[in-house]
Design a protein around this motif. Structure first.
Motif, PDB file in Angstrom:
ATOM      1  N   ALA A 228       6.197   8.054  -5.700  1.00 39.25           N
ATOM      2  CA  ALA A 228       6.451   6.911  -4.821  1.00 39.25           C
ATOM      3  C   ALA A 228       5.348   6.855  -3.775  1.00 39.25           C
ATOM      4  N   PRO A 229       4.415   5.907  -3.847  1.00 38.05           N
ATOM      5  CA  PRO A 229       3.287   5.860  -2.907  1.00 38.05           C
ATOM      6  C   PRO A 229       3.694   5.348  -1.535  1.00 38.05           C
ATOM      7  N   ALA A 230       2.893   5.736  -0.557  1.00 37.30           N
ATOM      8  CA  ALA A 230       3.015   5.218   0.805  1.00 37.30           C
ATOM      9  C   ALA A 230       1.615   4.924   1.327  1.00 37.30           C
ATOM     10  N   LEU A 231       1.474   3.818   2.059  1.00 34.08           N
ATOM     11  CA  LEU A 231       0.196   3.396   2.614  1.00 34.08           C
ATOM     12  C   LEU A 231       0.283   3.333   4.135  1.00 34.08           C
ATOM     13  N   VAL A 232      -0.751   3.831   4.799  1.00 39.96           N
ATOM     14  CA  VAL A 232      -0.906   3.652   6.238  1.00 39.96           C
ATOM     15  C   VAL A 232      -2.137   2.776   6.450  1.00 39.96           C
ATOM     16  N   LEU A 233      -1.947   1.635   7.099  1.00 41.97           N
ATOM     17  CA  LEU A 233      -3.007   0.637   7.254  1.00 41.97           C
ATOM     18  C   LEU A 233      -3.331   0.440   8.729  1.00 41.97           C
ATOM     19  N   VAL A 234      -4.613   0.228   9.017  1.00 41.93           N
ATOM     20  CA  VAL A 234      -5.051  -0.036  10.378  1.00 41.93           C
ATOM     21  C   VAL A 234      -6.369  -0.803  10.308  1.00 41.93           C
ATOM     22  N   VAL A 235      -6.662  -1.594  11.334  1.00 41.15           N
ATOM     23  CA  VAL A 235      -7.926  -2.331  11.436  1.00 41.15           C
ATOM     24  C   VAL A 235      -8.754  -1.706  12.547  1.00 41.15           C
ATOM     25  N   LYS A 236     -10.020  -1.456  12.239  1.00 45.20           N
ATOM     26  CA  LYS A 236     -10.921  -0.830  13.201  1.00 45.20           C
ATOM     27  C   LYS A 236     -12.094  -1.756  13.510  1.00 45.20           C
ATOM     28  N   SER A 237     -12.723  -1.497  14.652  1.00 45.47           N
ATOM     29  CA  SER A 237     -13.917  -2.240  15.025  1.00 45.47           C
ATOM     30  C   SER A 237     -15.130  -1.615  14.347  1.00 45.47           C
ATOM     31  N   PHE A 238     -16.295  -2.235  14.568  1.00 46.01           N
ATOM     32  CA  PHE A 238     -17.540  -1.719  14.005  1.00 46.01           C
ATOM     33  C   PHE A 238     -17.813  -0.300  14.499  1.00 46.01           C
ATOM     34  N   PHE A 239     -17.342   0.020  15.678  1.00 47.45           N
ATOM     35  CA  PHE A 239     -17.593   1.333  16.268  1.00 47.45           C
ATOM     36  C   PHE A 239     -16.477   2.334  15.971  1.00 47.45           C
ATOM     37  N   GLY A 240     -15.491   1.933  15.148  1.00 47.02           N
ATOM     38  CA  GLY A 240     -14.431   2.847  14.759  1.00 47.02           C
ATOM     39  C   GLY A 240     -13.207   2.814  15.641  1.00 47.02           C
ATOM     40  N   THR A 241     -13.173   1.967  16.663  1.00 49.34           N
ATOM     41  CA  THR A 241     -12.002   1.867  17.534  1.00 49.34           C
ATOM     42  C   THR A 241     -10.873   1.144  16.799  1.00 49.34           C
ATOM     43  N   GLU A 242      -9.665   1.680  16.874  1.00 47.01           N
ATOM     44  CA  GLU A 242      -8.529   1.053  16.214  1.00 47.01           C
ATOM     45  C   GLU A 242      -8.090  -0.180  17.001  1.00 47.01           C
ATOM     46  N   LEU A 243      -8.079  -1.314  16.318  1.00 45.48           N
ATOM     47  CA  LEU A 243      -7.757  -2.589  16.957  1.00 45.48           C
ATOM     48  C   LEU A 243      -6.299  -2.981  16.778  1.00 45.48           C
ATOM     49  N   ASP A 245      -2.056  -1.480  15.710  1.00 44.27           N
ATOM     50  CA  ASP A 245      -1.178  -0.330  15.511  1.00 44.27           C
ATOM     51  C   ASP A 245      -1.191   0.060  14.039  1.00 44.27           C
ATOM     52  N   ARG A 246      -0.995   1.335  13.776  1.00 43.14           N
ATOM     53  CA  ARG A 246      -0.928   1.783  12.388  1.00 43.14           C
ATOM     54  C   ARG A 246       0.348   1.256  11.736  1.00 43.14           C
ATOM     55  N   ARG A 247       0.192   0.823  10.492  1.00 40.61           N
ATOM     56  CA  ARG A 247       1.299   0.185   9.775  1.00 40.61           C
ATOM     57  C   ARG A 247       1.628   0.994   8.526  1.00 40.61           C
ATOM     58  N   LEU A 248       2.915   1.322   8.343  1.00 42.77           N
ATOM     59  CA  LEU A 248       3.359   2.091   7.183  1.00 42.77           C
ATOM     60  C   LEU A 248       4.013   1.158   6.174  1.00 42.77           C
ATOM     61  N   GLU A 249       3.563   1.253   4.920  1.00 46.29           N
ATOM     62  CA  GLU A 249       4.138   0.465   3.833  1.00 46.29           C
ATOM     63  C   GLU A 249       4.526   1.410   2.697  1.00 46.29           C
ATOM     64  N   ASN A 250       5.819   1.416   2.340  1.00 42.59           N
ATOM     65  CA  ASN A 250       6.310   2.232   1.231  1.00 42.59           C
ATOM     66  C   ASN A 250       6.389   1.394  -0.036  1.00 42.59           C
ATOM     67  N   VAL A 273     -16.646 -10.035  15.516  1.00 39.98           N
ATOM     68  CA  VAL A 273     -17.838 -10.165  14.670  1.00 39.98           C
ATOM     69  C   VAL A 273     -17.669  -9.426  13.350  1.00 39.98           C
ATOM     70  N   PHE A 274     -17.306  -8.139  13.379  1.00 40.67           N
ATOM     71  CA  PHE A 274     -17.118  -7.379  12.145  1.00 40.67           C
ATOM     72  C   PHE A 274     -15.954  -6.416  12.350  1.00 40.67           C
ATOM     73  N   VAL A 275     -15.011  -6.404  11.370  1.00 40.11           N
ATOM     74  CA  VAL A 275     -13.872  -5.486  11.434  1.00 40.11           C
ATOM     75  C   VAL A 275     -13.782  -4.729  10.110  1.00 40.11           C
ATOM     76  N   GLU A 276     -13.070  -3.617  10.136  1.00 38.91           N
ATOM     77  CA  GLU A 276     -12.925  -2.777   8.949  1.00 38.91           C
ATOM     78  C   GLU A 276     -11.452  -2.434   8.754  1.00 38.91           C
ATOM     79  N   ALA A 277     -10.928  -2.773   7.576  1.00 36.57           N
ATOM     80  CA  ALA A 277      -9.557  -2.404   7.224  1.00 36.57           C
ATOM     81  C   ALA A 277      -9.588  -1.020   6.577  1.00 36.57           C
ATOM     82  N   ALA A 278      -8.821  -0.083   7.129  1.00 36.28           N
ATOM     83  CA  ALA A 278      -8.771   1.290   6.620  1.00 36.28           C
ATOM     84  C   ALA A 278      -7.384   1.565   6.054  1.00 36.28           C
ATOM     85  N   ALA A 279      -7.334   2.234   4.903  1.00 34.19           N
ATOM     86  CA  ALA A 279      -6.067   2.554   4.246  1.00 34.19           C
ATOM     87  C   ALA A 279      -6.041   4.030   3.884  1.00 34.19           C
ATOM     88  N   SER A 280      -4.919   4.666   4.137  1.00 31.50           N
ATOM     89  CA  SER A 280      -4.678   6.045   3.722  1.00 31.50           C
ATOM     90  C   SER A 280      -3.494   6.040   2.762  1.00 31.50           C
TER      91      SER A 280
END
Length: 364
Positions: A228-243, A245-250, A273-280
């Protein structure tokens, strides 16, 4: 109880010169402690659930076994007519798969199983039994499951089904009720989830400080254990700052070899200008209940970038720059014209003075 979905539609056979459409109305999986049931109306209904040796329903929500290659397991499946009319039912086993939406589903009635569903033989020695049930009547169906000698290690999934077909005008309604069947074959168990695809797009608003990031991921079970997978999602700035809250999806359980594609909107996110979506990605664990537990799945991290240009500000700045450039150009033009006018008036004055001097000399 959950409704299973068929992989393909059933054919349109000719019966007495009339095309009869066979519709799988419901194939319900038992995941609770009570028998699953599929009900088309108040008079036609069936149910099925695991049972004990004496034929009584024993409260199990699924068939779950640990069996080595060549090993045989015996069990019991209780089927019941919970409607008010006599029904002719079919009992058989088939393979399971995950639909595109991630649901647990069983193959169509006319599809031949090749995995756990093909390992089951019913009490009469066949792979499909048919018999009549009076209203309120139940019957235990005993079966044996034999694991092939060449069965690979890991989880193999299928289901036991009871089906009742009822003609309705020119449509043959097929009610299917199923109970999940899991077989864990011992050996080298591999728990491996992976993000096999990921893209991100930014959805701006008129407010440059608002917006959202849409992220699409494909999660694949590349191991041999149902997880059963789980995902933690967050959006970061170009400099790595989290823009955000972390979001949990089961996600629902993924069978070995299955994939599921999901899309989420994450926000609010300003137009930086530029954002990065990160997923764990990680697993919530092995829910098979087997004593031979698989090793934990490693965490997988992925990221995808997207341009988040503040177009309103860009357009405003462009207009402001255009106004400044135009003002400078106009000022320079006016200054040039003024200089030309001054030079012209000075030249005219010099010509006029020279003309007056010529007139005075002529008079003398």
């Amino acid at each position: 109880m959950h409704a299973t979905r068929t992989r393909t539609g059933l054919p349109l056979p000719l019966r007495a010169g009339i095309a009869v459409l066979v519709v799988a109305v419901a194939a319900v999986l038992t995941i609770a402690g009570t028998p699953a049931s599929a009900r088309a109306d108040d008079t036609e209904s069936i149910a099925g659930a695991p049972c004990a040796d004496d034929g009584t329903v024993d409260g199990r929500s699924r068939f779950s076994y640990e069996a080595a290659p060549g090993q045989q397991v015996s069990d019991c499946y209780s089927v019941a007519n919970t409607g008010s009319t006599v029904q002719r039912v079919s009992v058989y086993a088939t393979d399971a798969f995950n639909t595109e939406s991630g649901d647990f589903a069983l193959l169509d009635a006319d599809a031949a199983p090749s995995d756990a569903g093909s390992w089951v033989v019913l009490e009469d020695g066949s792979t499909r039994m048919q018999f009549d049930l009076a209203p309120g009547q139940s019957r235990p169906v005993r079966f044996t499951m034999t694991v092939p000698a060449d069965a690979g290690p890991g989880d193999h999934a299928g289901g036991l089904l009871v089906s009742a077909q009822t003609p309705s005008d020119q449509i043959l309604v097929d009610r299917r009720v199923g109970t999940r069947l899991y077989v864990r074959v011992p050996g080298e168990l591999q728990s491996l989830l992976n993000i096999t695809g990921m893209t991100a797009t930014y959805n701006p608003t008129l407010n440059p400080f608002e917006g959202s990031t849409a992220v699409t991921l494909t999660v694949t079970n590349q191991g041999n254990v149902a997880l059963a997978p789980a995902l933690v999602l967050v959006v970061k700035s170009f400099f790595g700052t989290e823009l955000t809250d972390r979001r949990l999806e089961n996600l629902d359980e993924l069978l070995p070899g299955s994939s599921r594609t999901v899309t989420y909107d994450i926000g609010p996110v300003g137009q930086y200008v530029f954002v990065e979506a990160a997923a764990s990605l990680y697993s919530r664990g092995d829910a098979s209940g087997a004593s031979d537990q698989a090793p934990p799945a490693p965490q997988i991290d992925r990221a995808a970038g997207a341009w988040a240009l503040p177009w309103i500000l860009i357009v405003a700045l462009a207009l402001a720059a255009a106004v400044v450039v135009f003002a400078r150009w106009r000022r320079r033009r006016d200054e040039k014209r003024a200089a030309e006018w001054i030079a012209f008036t000075q030249a005219e004055a010099q010509r006029a003075a020279a003309a007056r001097g010529s007139d005075v000399g002529a008079g003398v």
